[in-house]
Design a protein around this motif. Structure first.
Motif, PDB file in Angstrom:
ATOM      1  N   GLN A  59      89.305  98.327  25.469  1.00 26.50           N
ATOM      2  CA  GLN A  59      89.725  98.339  24.081  1.00 26.50           C
ATOM      3  C   GLN A  59      88.610  97.674  23.266  1.00 26.50           C
ATOM      4  O   GLN A  59      87.839  96.873  23.797  1.00 26.50           O
ATOM      5  CB  GLN A  59      91.033  97.571  23.892  1.00 26.50           C
ATOM      6  N   LYS A  61      87.824  95.316  19.855  1.00 25.23           N
ATOM      7  CA  LYS A  61      88.364  94.395  18.859  1.00 25.23           C
ATOM      8  C   LYS A  61      87.315  94.197  17.759  1.00 25.23           C
ATOM      9  O   LYS A  61      86.113  94.195  18.034  1.00 25.23           O
ATOM     10  CB  LYS A  61      88.703  93.038  19.495  1.00 25.23           C
ATOM     11  N   TYR A  62      87.784  93.998  16.519  1.00 28.90           N
ATOM     12  CA  TYR A  62      86.864  93.914  15.379  1.00 28.90           C
ATOM     13  C   TYR A  62      87.093  92.638  14.580  1.00 28.90           C
ATOM     14  O   TYR A  62      88.222  92.174  14.417  1.00 28.90           O
ATOM     15  CB  TYR A  62      87.028  95.141  14.481  1.00 28.90           C
ATOM     16  N   THR A  63      85.985  92.091  14.052  1.00 29.83           N
ATOM     17  CA  THR A  63      86.025  90.862  13.259  1.00 29.83           C
ATOM     18  C   THR A  63      85.136  91.034  12.034  1.00 29.83           C
ATOM     19  O   THR A  63      84.002  91.528  12.145  1.00 29.83           O
ATOM     20  CB  THR A  63      85.507  89.656  14.074  1.00 29.83           C
ATOM     21  N   TRP A 341      79.827  92.464  23.371  1.00 29.61           N
ATOM     22  CA  TRP A 341      79.956  92.413  21.918  1.00 29.61           C
ATOM     23  C   TRP A 341      78.719  93.016  21.252  1.00 29.61           C
ATOM     24  O   TRP A 341      77.703  93.269  21.898  1.00 29.61           O
ATOM     25  CB  TRP A 341      80.177  90.986  21.415  1.00 29.61           C
ATOM     26  N   ASP A 364      84.025  93.484  19.774  1.00 32.75           N
ATOM     27  CA  ASP A 364      84.041  92.878  21.096  1.00 32.75           C
ATOM     28  C   ASP A 364      84.711  93.835  22.069  1.00 32.75           C
ATOM     29  O   ASP A 364      85.554  94.669  21.674  1.00 32.75           O
ATOM     30  CB  ASP A 364      84.781  91.542  21.064  1.00 32.75           C
ATOM     31  N   CYS A 365      84.335  93.739  23.336  1.00 30.39           N
ATOM     32  CA  CYS A 365      84.854  94.650  24.349  1.00 30.39           C
ATOM     33  C   CYS A 365      84.659  94.028  25.728  1.00 30.39           C
ATOM     34  O   CYS A 365      84.081  92.943  25.855  1.00 30.39           O
ATOM     35  CB  CYS A 365      84.122  96.000  24.267  1.00 30.39           C
ATOM     36  N   MET A 376      91.500  93.333  27.225  1.00 29.92           N
ATOM     37  CA  MET A 376      90.594  94.393  26.802  1.00 29.92           C
ATOM     38  C   MET A 376      90.813  95.688  27.595  1.00 29.92           C
ATOM     39  O   MET A 376      90.264  96.722  27.240  1.00 29.92           O
ATOM     40  CB  MET A 376      89.140  93.945  26.969  1.00 29.92           C
TER      41      MET A 376
END
Length: 411
Positions: A59, A61-63, A341, A364-365, A376
């Motif tokens: 998966q 993820k975003y920041t 990342w 990120d992964c 993840m």
């Protein structure tokens, strides 16, 4: 033996040697029994029978990043297409396309020497540094647009970094006209420096030319992306072919020196799907994030020989124009450890095309052999309902559906 023949053979075996139903406890290894085409593929095509055990499944993820200003989101400032992230002199470095113009993009026919046609028109290459990958400090221009008639006088965009024998090289697209007049026509140029902080010296020449007339990459070499393999520079790129609607495919050019000559691989295009180029050494081969375009979009692929890519996983919410941090990008490794990342971008960040601009973000992964993050590896993530309702019908599509319903009522 073809897969169809295997299935037929399996059916015959099943008829002659019944074994009962497939086991309730899902086998991690391929069971010694007849399998359907889907189950056969599950054990022979993918690195693991289940996504949570697949090192090339994740998966994302975003920041939101801290440290960048976008002038209130009015479309006059855009940052996009980040390079790979590198670590040097005690901090992370990234380079990217930055546009700062009086107006947002206005289209090719309305563009001028100061008004951009597209989000990447009238851009320069800037860079920023960070100690933690979340808070960034913009340092300034790395590669400005050179004077006419040098490559990139209209715009320099979509850069990526190579570290080679103690020197630094930035490859980038060089536009000699406003994007959109004939498409995104451009070749690749390069600048070099002894330090990641520059100064960057342009070669002022095309290092990877467009293909010959009638070839798939005759008009453009986009998204140059160098890695080091087998003691050589493997530079992957994308090109648009077929006119409209265009088809985006990926090629490979190889050189012994950063300034070339680069020789295009005879099997080009080496990938028939994907948009931007995002790759990283993995084990003895190379992995690629294949986003958005083509039959095999939203996949992660792998090429043991760095040329012939095969699907390894199907993933969601992939990073646009991902520039990962790859510790072994330039080490000539035969044991690539993967990534966790990087930076990417979001286009039309406010949702208003009249103020179109892009913003940089962090992703990120877990695509790493050295990390095990079960969160993840989930494959049943629920997304907010508004994400789906934002993908709504156009007025014409809704009217068509209503008209079909009315016609059925009168039949």
């Amino acid at each position: 033996m073809t897969l169809a023949m295997l299935v037929l053979s399996g059916q015959l075996v099943a008829q002659n040697h019944p074994q009962g139903g497939f086991p309730y406890k899902f086998p991690d290894e391929k069971p010694d029994r007849p399998l359907s085409a889907a189950l056969e593929r599950n054990y022979t095509v993918y690195p693991a029978a289940r996504p949570e055990n697949n090192e090339l499944y994740t998966q994302f993820k975003y920041t939101r990043l801290e440290g960048f200003d976008y002038n209130g989101g009015d479309g006059t400032i855009s940052r996009r297409d980040p390079s790979k992230v590198i670590f040097a002199d005690g901090k992370y470095y990234v380079w990217y396309t930055k546009r700062h113009t009086p107006t947002p993009p206005q289209g090719a026919q309305n563009s001028t020497d100061t008004i951009p046609s597209a989000d990447w028109d009238l851009s320069d290459i800037w860079y920023a540094t960070s100690e933690d990958g979340f808070l960034w400090k913009e340092q300034g221009v790395a590669v400005p647009r050179p004077p006419q008639p040098n490559v990139g006088w209209r715009s320099v965009t979509t850069t990526d970094i190579l570290v080679w024998e103690g020197k630094y090289y930035l490859y980038y697209q060089g536009f000699m006209e406003a994007s959109g007049l004939r498409g995104d026509d451009c070749p690749v140029a390069v600048s070099s420096a002894d330090s990641p902080d520059g100064p960057w010296i342009p070669s002022n020449k095309i290092v990877i030319p467009n293909g010959a007339k009638g070839e798939w990459d005759q008009y453009s070499i986009h998204d140059p992306y160098p890695l080091v393999h087998d003691g050589k520079i493997y530079l992957y790129y994308k090109s648009d072919s077929n006119g409209k609607p265009n088809i985006r495919m990926h090629g490979l050019a190889i050189a012994d020196h950063p300034l070339g000559p680069f020789k295009k691989h005879p099997l080009n295009p080496v990938m028939g799907s994907g948009h931007e180029t995002t790759l990283f050494p993995f084990k003895s081969g190379v992995a690629a994030l294949v986003i958005r375009d083509g039959n095999e979009h939203n996949t992660i692929q792998y090429a043991e020989d760095w040329v012939n890519f095969e699907i390894q996983s199907i993933v969601e919410l992939m990073p646009n124009a991902g520039g990962p941090f790859i510790a072994d990008a330039f080490t000539n490794t035969t044991d690539g450890r993967g990534i966790t990342w990087g930076l990417s971008h979001f286009t039309n960040a406010t949702g208003d095309w009249k103020a179109n601009h892009a913003i940089l973000a962090r992703f990120d992964c877990d695509l790493s052999l050295d990390v095990n993050d079960p969160a993840m590896k989930k494959h049943h993530v629920y997304f907010p309902v508004e994400l789906f309702f934002n993908q709504k019908l156009s007025k014409a599509q809704r009217d068509r559906a209503i008209e079909v319903a009315r016609q059925r009522q009168t039949e």
